[in-house]
Design a protein around this motif. Structure first.
Motif, PDB file in Angstrom:
ATOM      1  N   HIS A  62       0.870  -1.182   0.000  1.00  0.00           N
ATOM      2  CA  HIS A  62       0.000   0.000   0.000  1.00  0.00           C
ATOM      3  C   HIS A  62       0.902   1.225   0.000  1.00  0.00           C
ATOM      4  O   HIS A  62       1.997   1.207   0.562  1.00  0.00           O
ATOM      5  N   THR A  63       0.466   2.299  -0.628  1.00  0.00           N
ATOM      6  CA  THR A  63       1.257   3.533  -0.645  1.00  0.00           C
ATOM      7  C   THR A  63       0.390   4.737  -0.312  1.00  0.00           C
ATOM      8  O   THR A  63      -0.832   4.706  -0.479  1.00  0.00           O
ATOM      9  N   ASN A  64       1.051   5.771   0.176  1.00  0.00           N
ATOM     10  CA  ASN A  64       0.440   7.079   0.384  1.00  0.00           C
ATOM     11  C   ASN A  64       1.291   8.112  -0.338  1.00  0.00           C
ATOM     12  O   ASN A  64       2.525   8.000  -0.333  1.00  0.00           O
TER      13      ASN A  64
END
Length: 141
Positions: A62-64
């Motif tokens: 997951h990335t932000n």
């Protein structure tokens, strides 16, 4: 500033590959170990890799968004001195390391300006290494 060493235990689904990575890529010295885990001196902190089936976070990262880059979450790492960070970046580049985020200076000219880089270990654990020219910026708003 005097800091106490942290202890961090992370899952690895390939103990042999992870052990080689932390030994060879970073040159970390080993402490105690068993057939299922290994202690490392991670820049003065205790990192333990524990054999564990692949986690959902290792399957799909997951990335932000941060400063125009997709930062993997979760991640861990250390804040190094500027010279140490530059030496590590050079070492990793010389080894043709595949970066998630190539070494660069984030928030240039802003509060919290920092050098950063991200990479994955062989089991998909995300690591960040960063440095500040002015350590007073570490927690600056």
């Amino acid at each position: 500033m005097s800091l106490s060493p942290f202890h961090l235990a992370i899952p690895v689904y390939d103990l042999s590959a992870a052990r080689a990575f932390y030994n060879d890529v970073f040159g970390l010295s080993e402490g105690r170990s068993s057939d299922h885990w290994v202690d490392f001196n991670f820049f003065g902190h205790q990192l333990v890799i524990h054999e564990h089936p692949k986690t959902p976070g290792q399957e799909a990262v997951h990335t932000n968004p941060v400063d125009g880059h997709d930062v993997p979450v979760p991640h861990f790492g250390v804040v190094l001195g500027w010279g140490e960070w530059e030496a590590l970046a050079a070492r990793l580049k010389a080894r043709d390391t595949q970066f998630v985020i190539e070494p660069y200076v984030r928030f240039k000219g802003e509060v919290g300006e920092q050098a950063t880089m991200f990479l994955l270990d062989p089991c998909g654990n995300a690591l960040e290494f960063k440095a500040f020219k002015d350590m007073n910026q570490l927690f600056a708003k």
